[in-house]
Design a protein around this motif. Structure first.
Motif, PDB file in Angstrom:
ATOM      1  N   GLU A  83     -11.495 130.909  49.575  1.00  0.00           N
ATOM      2  CA  GLU A  83     -12.272 130.096  50.510  1.00  0.00           C
ATOM      3  C   GLU A  83     -12.361 130.767  51.876  1.00  0.00           C
ATOM      4  OE1 GLU A  83     -14.064 127.729  49.764  1.00  0.00           O
ATOM      5  OE2 GLU A  83     -13.311 127.053  47.835  1.00  0.00           O
ATOM      6  N   LEU A  84     -11.287 131.416  52.284  1.00  0.00           N
ATOM      7  CA  LEU A  84     -11.266 132.079  53.592  1.00  0.00           C
ATOM      8  C   LEU A  84     -12.296 133.200  53.656  1.00  0.00           C
ATOM      9  CD1 LEU A  84      -9.846 132.466  56.365  1.00  0.00           C
ATOM     10  CD2 LEU A  84      -8.311 134.069  55.211  1.00  0.00           C
ATOM     11  N   VAL A  85     -12.385 134.001  52.598  1.00  0.00           N
ATOM     12  CA  VAL A  85     -13.314 135.146  52.607  1.00  0.00           C
ATOM     13  C   VAL A  85     -14.660 134.781  51.999  1.00  0.00           C
ATOM     14  CG1 VAL A  85     -11.405 136.780  52.499  1.00  0.00           C
ATOM     15  CG2 VAL A  85     -12.478 136.047  50.380  1.00  0.00           C
ATOM     16  N   GLU A  86     -14.835 133.497  51.627  1.00  0.00           N
ATOM     17  CA  GLU A  86     -16.125 132.987  51.155  1.00  0.00           C
ATOM     18  C   GLU A  86     -16.631 133.725  49.923  1.00  0.00           C
ATOM     19  OE1 GLU A  86     -18.111 133.728  54.733  1.00  0.00           O
ATOM     20  OE2 GLU A  86     -16.930 132.285  55.850  1.00  0.00           O
ATOM     21  N   ARG A  87     -15.748 133.886  48.948  1.00  0.00           N
ATOM     22  CA  ARG A  87     -16.119 134.557  47.703  1.00  0.00           C
ATOM     23  C   ARG A  87     -16.211 133.517  46.590  1.00  0.00           C
ATOM     24  NH1 ARG A  87     -15.479 140.118  47.038  1.00  0.00           N
ATOM     25  NH2 ARG A  87     -16.078 139.642  44.898  1.00  0.00           N
ATOM     26  N   ARG A  88     -17.369 132.866  46.501  1.00  0.00           N
ATOM     27  CA  ARG A  88     -17.573 131.861  45.465  1.00  0.00           C
ATOM     28  C   ARG A  88     -17.622 132.483  44.071  1.00  0.00           C
ATOM     29  NH1 ARG A  88     -19.648 128.125  49.024  1.00  0.00           N
ATOM     30  NH2 ARG A  88     -18.127 128.244  50.704  1.00  0.00           N
ATOM     31  N   ASP A  89     -17.917 133.803  44.008  1.00  0.00           N
ATOM     32  CA  ASP A  89     -17.963 134.449  42.706  1.00  0.00           C
ATOM     33  C   ASP A  89     -16.577 134.582  42.085  1.00  0.00           C
ATOM     34  OD1 ASP A  89     -17.485 136.178  44.884  1.00  0.00           O
ATOM     35  OD2 ASP A  89     -17.892 137.930  43.649  1.00  0.00           O
ATOM     36  N   GLU A  90     -15.518 134.267  42.869  1.00  0.00           N
ATOM     37  CA  GLU A  90     -14.155 134.284  42.333  1.00  0.00           C
ATOM     38  C   GLU A  90     -13.816 132.990  41.598  1.00  0.00           C
ATOM     39  OE1 GLU A  90     -11.616 136.844  42.744  1.00  0.00           O
ATOM     40  OE2 GLU A  90     -13.428 137.984  43.159  1.00  0.00           O
ATOM     41  N   ARG A  91     -14.729 132.022  41.652  1.00  0.00           N
ATOM     42  CA  ARG A  91     -14.436 130.708  41.083  1.00  0.00           C
ATOM     43  C   ARG A  91     -14.047 130.746  39.600  1.00  0.00           C
ATOM     44  NH1 ARG A  91     -15.585 125.947  43.470  1.00  0.00           N
ATOM     45  NH2 ARG A  91     -15.190 127.245  45.302  1.00  0.00           N
TER      46      ARG A  91
END
Length: 492
Positions: A83-91
């Motif tokens: 969430e901090l680095v805004e990587r939604r692809d890690e979901r």
């Protein structure tokens, strides 16, 4: 004696979580941090009782209860980082990790495969590793390495100094957090007082201060609040202005008839009755202009949190037409702007609303330059677009006064402006650069003072290599470096 530290740290973590939630509210960043604090609070509180108990039955229950929360700790930290680095692809990986935690938690409660009883040591009882315990250890190592990689890559790509400092503090916190894995050795029979709680306490303490000090989510709440509080009154004023605009001609016609038949004395100064109908249109233009600024400000605040998976093919021509329709032109300005024929199939990958704001910004700057650049404010604006090597290339030309050579390298810098303070904050072109960068493209400018200024936007076409690189940050950075110098000097 040995239970004092876990008891103290348990209370400390409860304080950390409450502190952040009360200060920042429930956000995508604060929620996983609070979850880390909650699991650590429960784990250390359980250990405080475990180190004091003398009953084997109670120790057996406490061991499993405490380890239940330990199983989720690495995943909650990884959740915080994504969430901090805004990587939604890690979901997908995050959800898979949570699923593995649930599976291990079920096995922990129903069998001895994860934790096989406990051993008695000088400080008290402590869990003994079961056959599946290495799965949890491997999961912890994987998530720690992945979190570190995400933080390092995000820090390299961050332009703002405070953002790099923030991510650096998170890296330090991750390093300290990882040292807590030394406790796993005790699970495998190496006897020493487990120091992991000390490292975790320092680590999450750094994160708590970092979250509050840097206000990770505050700007988004502020932007949303301002947008809502300003947009609603503006809309109401606009509705009132429209209503006045409809009624005013009839009222003026009645007033003029009354004056003509000497029912009242004309109290209006010469020309005022002709000017009144234009005021409501002027009010509407100002409202539309201010609403656009509010929307653009909100878009600027949320730009770093774009979910690039939502990008879709957008028509260049349609976006340009929308920008021209929305722009609050003053009398005579629209005739200065011409759009050359653009292929209806020419599309870029991104979001139409952000690109419309980019065009509006460029229009605003060009028209301001033309109006203030010399006697008579002569100058025209021409917009054209075409294809080049997988990119949509948009040329935005104006024949205004141009940009001085010493100013040109700085025009995309944040807060840099040559306008008077009350007329510009230096964020318009910086916003344009950030949008193009988010789309995986570039924006550049070339100017010959007194002759021509050209802004060149290069945006990836859907399915192109540059479009695919948007979802791969390392490849994207490499692609951007290889494009530097095309279409004019690139300032960033």
């Amino acid at each position: 004696m040995y239970s004092t530290l876990p008891a103290f740290v348990s209370a400390l973590f409860l304080g950390f979580g409450v502190y952040v939630l009360l200060t920042e509210g429930v956000t995508r960043v604060s929620a996983p941090f609070a979850l880390m604090c909650l699991t650590t609070f429960a784990w250390q509180g359980t250990w405080a009782f475990l180190f004091q108990t003398s009953s084997p039955e109670t120790a057996g229950m406490l061991v499993k209860a405490g380890y239940f929360f330990i199983l989720f700790l690495p995943t909650t930290f990884y959740h915080f980082v994504t969430e901090l680095v805004e990587r939604r692809d890690e979901r997908p990986l995050l959800m898979a990790s949570y699923a593995l935690c649930v599976i291990l938690a079920v096995l922990l409660v129903t069998s001895d495969e994860v934790v096989s009883g406990f051993g008695s040591h000088f400080f008290g009882d402590y869990p003994r590793a079961g056959r599946l315990h290495p799965v949890h250890v491997a999961q912890t190592v994987l998530l720690s390495v992945r979190s570190g990689w995400l933080l390092i890559m995000s820090r390299r790509q961050a332009r703002a100094r405070h953002r790099r400092r923030l991510l650096g503090l998170c890296l330090v916190s991750l390093f300290l957090y990882s040292l807590a894995a030394s406790d796993y050795a005790v699970n495998y029979g190496y006897v020493f007082y487990p120091p992991g709680v000390i490292f975790i306490a320092i680590s999450l303490g750094i994160l708590a201060v970092t979250i509050v000090r840097h206000g990770l989510m505050r700007q988004y709440f502020l932007a949303a609040t301002v947008a809502q509080e300003v947009a609603m009154p503006l809309e109401v004023i606009g509705m009132h202005a429209d209503e006045l605009g409809h009624a005013l001609p009839e009222l003026l016609r009645g007033y003029q008839l009354a004056v003509r038949h000497q029912l009242l004395v004309n109290g209006l100064y010469p020309g005022q009755s002709e000017r009144l109908p234009t005021l409501t249109r002027a009010i509407r233009r100002q409202i539309d202009s201010t609403s656009t600024v509010v929307e653009m400000s909100l878009a600027s605040f949320t730009l770093d949190r774009l979910d690039r998976r939502s990008f879709a093919p957008q028509s260049i021509r349609h976006c340009i037409d929308s920008a021209l329709d929305r722009y609050p032109f003053q009398p005579g300005e629209r005739s200065r702007v011409s759009v050359l024929p653009i292929d209806a199939q020419l599309r870029f990958s991104g979001t139409d609303s952000l690109f419309v704001f980019v065009i509006i910004n460029l229009l605003k700057n060009a028209l301001y330059a033309i109006e203030t650049g010399g006697p008579g404010g002569s100058g025209t604006i021409t917009i054209s677009a075409g294809r080049d090597g997988g990119f949509c290339v948009i040329h935005f030309n104006d024949t205004g006064p141009g940009i001085a050579p010493d100013v040109l390298p700085h025009i995309f810098d944040p807060f840099y402006s040559t306008k008077p303070h009350e007329q510009g904050g230096g964020m318009g072109l910086e916003f344009c650069r950030r949008v193009c960068d988010a789309f995986g493209g570039t924006i550049s400018c070339a100017s010959t003072p007194g002759v021509l200024t050209t802004f060149t936007l290069r945006l990836p076409e859907p399915g192109s290599a540059a479009d695919r690189a948007v979802h791969d940050p390392p490849a994207r950075t490499k692609a951007r470096r290889s494009r530097t110098g095309q279409g004019g000097s690139i300032s960033s």
